[in-house]
Design an enzyme around this catalytic site. Structure first.
Site, PDB file in Angstrom:
ATOM      1  N   SER A  12       0.910  -1.218  -0.160  1.00 13.91           N
ATOM      2  CA  SER A  12       0.034  -0.085   0.434  1.00 13.91           C
ATOM      3  C   SER A  12       0.418   1.297   0.312  1.00 13.91           C
ATOM      4  CB  SER A  12      -1.112   0.175   1.210  1.00 13.91           C
ATOM      5  OG  SER A  12      -1.943   1.763   1.343  1.00 13.91           O
ATOM      6  N   PRO A  91       4.188   0.911  -7.730  1.00 18.82           N
ATOM      7  CA  PRO A  91       4.057   2.468  -6.691  1.00 18.82           C
ATOM      8  C   PRO A  91       3.079   1.627  -6.165  1.00 18.82           C
ATOM      9  CG  PRO A  91       3.584   3.388  -9.267  1.00 18.82           C
ATOM     10  CD  PRO A  91       4.356   1.456  -8.508  1.00 18.82           C
ATOM     11  N   GLY A  92       2.299   2.168  -4.292  1.00 21.00           N
ATOM     12  CA  GLY A  92       1.115   1.884  -4.036  1.00 21.00           C
ATOM     13  C   GLY A  92      -0.204   2.640  -4.079  1.00 21.00           C
ATOM     14  N   ASN A 144       6.931  -3.538   8.741  1.00 21.80           N
ATOM     15  CA  ASN A 144       7.867  -2.161   8.270  1.00 21.80           C
ATOM     16  C   ASN A 144       7.692  -1.790   9.832  1.00 21.80           C
ATOM     17  OD1 ASN A 144      10.203  -0.405   7.042  1.00 21.80           O
ATOM     18  ND2 ASN A 144       8.744   0.421   5.355  1.00 21.80           N
ATOM     19  N   GLY A 445     -25.103   6.990 -38.479  1.00 18.05           N
ATOM     20  CA  GLY A 445     -24.948   8.700 -37.550  1.00 18.05           C
ATOM     21  C   GLY A 445     -26.204   8.641 -36.841  1.00 18.05           C
ATOM     22  N   LEU A 446     -26.300   9.882 -36.504  1.00 18.49           N
ATOM     23  CA  LEU A 446     -27.551  10.137 -35.127  1.00 18.49           C
ATOM     24  C   LEU A 446     -29.159   9.659 -35.762  1.00 18.49           C
ATOM     25  CD1 LEU A 446     -26.017  13.358 -33.971  1.00 18.49           C
ATOM     26  CD2 LEU A 446     -26.064  11.316 -32.573  1.00 18.49           C
ATOM     27  N   LYS A 451     -30.376   8.064 -42.398  1.00 19.78           N
ATOM     28  CA  LYS A 451     -29.931   6.698 -42.028  1.00 19.78           C
ATOM     29  C   LYS A 451     -30.685   5.958 -43.602  1.00 19.78           C
ATOM     30  CE  LYS A 451     -29.000   5.193 -38.117  1.00 19.78           C
ATOM     31  NZ  LYS A 451     -29.413   6.886 -37.927  1.00 19.78           N
ATOM     32  N   SER A 519     -24.849   2.668 -34.658  1.00 21.94           N
ATOM     33  CA  SER A 519     -24.005   2.159 -34.061  1.00 21.94           C
ATOM     34  C   SER A 519     -23.317   3.290 -33.289  1.00 21.94           C
ATOM     35  CB  SER A 519     -23.359   1.322 -35.377  1.00 21.94           C
ATOM     36  OG  SER A 519     -23.906   2.159 -36.594  1.00 21.94           O
TER      37      SER A 519
END
Length: 608
Positions: A12, A91-92, A144, A445-446, A451, A519
């Site tokens: 940690s 890294p912790g 530790n 497309g939106l 479409k 899509s």
């Protein structure tokens, strides 16, 4: 000398990882005079009121020194009288778990620090699980900051008991627990007079003598092909690093996945001929005959690897964006890079308890078991049997970032029992009878962009011209084939996948397929392109602006979305990822549908 030891320090945040390694290097006299002097000078403006700050030896980035944390992995190389070492100080912080996993992937042993004043924390458990996931079998838990708890034996014994329970939960094979003080140097390189109740080795003493050789040797010769070397027409060699086993000149080998066989004609280590080579060597191998071998293939001898397209794996999700079922990636396993999808998240693992929890999504730094399907057959093995071809990464297809790392648990049997049936009447024969090239014209497309109207008018024009076509419209498909799908991210992904599979089958029938679907996600459109085939897929982006789409609002959907009555509505509450490399772009707000079709037909001429 016991050989090279590659180890990682983790745990940690603020558990003292950098300080521990820095103190070890300092006490063991493994620094040059100028490094030692620079450390003493830097410490005068450090965070220890003029006392030596040993972490400065490892934390080299300015941001690390300012914050007193480790951000990137720091590698150090050193040698004592008994052994050579490479240590990765990781890294912790939870934010940098990805960096910690990178460090763990290279190590034979993990030194996991535990703060004696706090005990085992969530990040300690996460790092221990990740180390086990990466195949590390040897662990040292360094308890530790014993100086902060007045070297209390009772506190140490309580933490030692928790560590042993954690080791049982994670099925860790080789575990040692050592009480230390990284700042004061207790039990780092010299035995501590403050802890006479501890009779074991110092940390450095243990690292110098521990045997990390794997008792279960990987079976058979395995060479993933990294590169095909052909400097002239007389030489064709296959280059890569041997993952396991030994190969000799004259050995019979099998090429996977094709299963073709050949004899090893020669072995080159650098530019020198050798009669044999073993695991860890980078080699160039030539064969006695010309067979189809390319990057991603694997040369094997006496190794029973798996050839299939689906497997179950344990993964560590490392992306900021959540993982949803059905999402598409590139999977890199061995030297093979191929499109793949996470079909199913079977369960995620609770970091604290190890409990298996139901999940349909994964978030950053979570560990889960998933089913993964590749676009074609790949060669792999379980991680327990062959680490080199049993581990993999998932790469985001849009950002090209590594989204996850994982290990193969087992093959999905159904993938091995299904074989593609070759048919006598092929796509080419069917298309030839129709006198046309099968294509999928993918309109995206939106909602309200035009479409469906554009695809409908285009199909009429193609039909008049004598083309054989089929139009797949988003709303129509959701009334039948995809009736069971909603609009959550995983449902949208599956919706597009099914449409792509249907379009491919119709292309096989010789038809020109037109699809009209929002899509919205680039990765899903890329997956559709992969399913249908690069040469058969034409992306047509209907780029009509949102304002114009809302003005039209034929179905009243935008008004409902603005009122909050339709969740996950593309363009309002859900994003639309604009195609960057669409083959055709058309804006229906600038011309009529008939004029737009003329523009599209002109652009399609080169495909017909």
């Amino acid at each position: 000398m016991n050989g090279l030891l590659k180890f990682i320090t983790c745990g940690s945040v603020d558990d003292g990882k950098s300080t521990l390694i820095g103190h070890m290097l300092y006490d063991a006299k493994l620094l040059f005079a100028d490094q030692e002097r620079a450390l003493e000078l830097d410490s005068k403006v450090g965070s220890r009121e003029g006392e030596i700050d040993y972490s400065l030896l490892l934390d080299g980035l300015m941001a690390e020194r300012e914050q007193g944390i480790t951000i990137d992995v720091a590698y150090r190389y050193f040698t004592t009288e008994k052994r050579s070492f490479i240590v990765a100080d990781t890294p912790g912080h939870e934010e940098y778990t990805r960096n910690m996993a990178v460090g763990a992937s290279f190590a034979d042993l993990a030194v996991i620090l535990v703060d004696a004043s706090q005990g085992i924390l969530v990040q300690t458990r996460r790092h221990a699980r990740i180390c086990a996931l990466m195949g590390i079998r040897h662990f040292v838990f360094a308890v530790n900051k014993m100086d902060l708890v007045r070297y209390d034996q009772k506190i140490y014994r309580r933490i030692e008991k928790d560590i042993k329970k954690l080791a049982v939960d994670l099925e860790l094979d080789h575990v040692n627990v050592i009480p230390v003080s990284a700042t004061e140097g207790d039990n780092v390189t010299l035995k501590s007079p403050s802890m006479p109740w501890y009779q074991g080795k110092t940390l450095l003493g243990h690292l110098e003598t521990v045997d990390v050789e794997d008792e279960t040797e990987e079976q058979g010769f395995v060479l993933p092909v990294q590169r095909v070397c052909r400097p002239n027409h007389t030489f064709r060699g296959f280059q890569g690093q041997i993952e396991s086993g030994t190969v000799k000149r004259g050995d019979g080998i099998t090429v996977l996945p094709s299963r073709e066989k050949a004899i090893v004609q020669s072995i080159l280590v650098t530019d020198q001929e050798a009669s044999e080579a073993s695991a860890g060597k980078a080699v160039t191998v030539t064969l006695d005959r010309e067979i189809d071998v390319s990057r991603g293939c694997i040369l094997v001898k006496d190794a029973d690897l798996i050839v299939s397209s689906m497997f179950t794996a344990t993964i560590l999700w490392m992306d900021d964006v959540e993982l949803t079922q059905g999402k598409n990636f590139l999977v890199k396993i061995g030297t093979k890079l191929i499109p793949a999808a996470v079909m199913d998240i079977k369960y995620r693992v609770d970091i604290n308890t190890g409990e298996h929890l139901a999940a349909t999504h994964l978030y950053k730094n979570e560990i889960a078991v998933c089913d993964i399907a590749a676009a074609d057959e790949i060669v792999y093995d379980t991680f327990r049997k062959h680490k080199g071809v049993g581990s993999f990464i998932l790469i985001d297809r849009v950002t090209n970032m590594t989204s996850a790392c994982g290990v193969v648990e087992h093959s999905l049997r159904r993938s091995e029992n299904i074989v593609w049936q070759k048919l006598d009447i092929t796509r080419e024969i069917r298309a030839g009878k129709m006198g046309q090239k099968p294509l999928t014209l993918w309109f995206t497309g939106l909602s309200g962009s035009g479409k469906s109207a554009l695809a409908n008018e285009l199909e009429k024009r193609l039909s008049v011209a004598g083309r054989f076509t089929m139009l797949l419209d988003g709303d129509n498909i959701r009334m039948g084939l995809n009736k069971n799908l909603g609009f959550e991210p995983e449902d949208r992904i599956e919706n597009i996948r099914r449409i792509a599979e249907v379009a491919r089958l119709m292309n096989d029938a010789g038809l020109i397929v037109l699809t009209a679907f929002i899509s919205p996600f680039a990765s899903d459109r890329q997956n559709a392109r992969d399913i249908i085939g690069e040469g058969n897929f034409v992306e047509i982006y209907v780029s009509t602006p949102l304002e114009e789409c809302e003005r039209r609002d034929i179905k009243g959907l935008y008004r409902k979305a603005r009122d909050g009555r339709i969740p996950n509505f593309t363009g309002i509450s859900s994003p639309y990822e604009v195609p960057e490399k669409a083959e055709i772009v058309i804006d229906t707000s600038k011309q009529s549908i008939e004029e737009s079709v003329d523009i599209v037909l002109e652009a399609l001429e080169k495909y017909f």
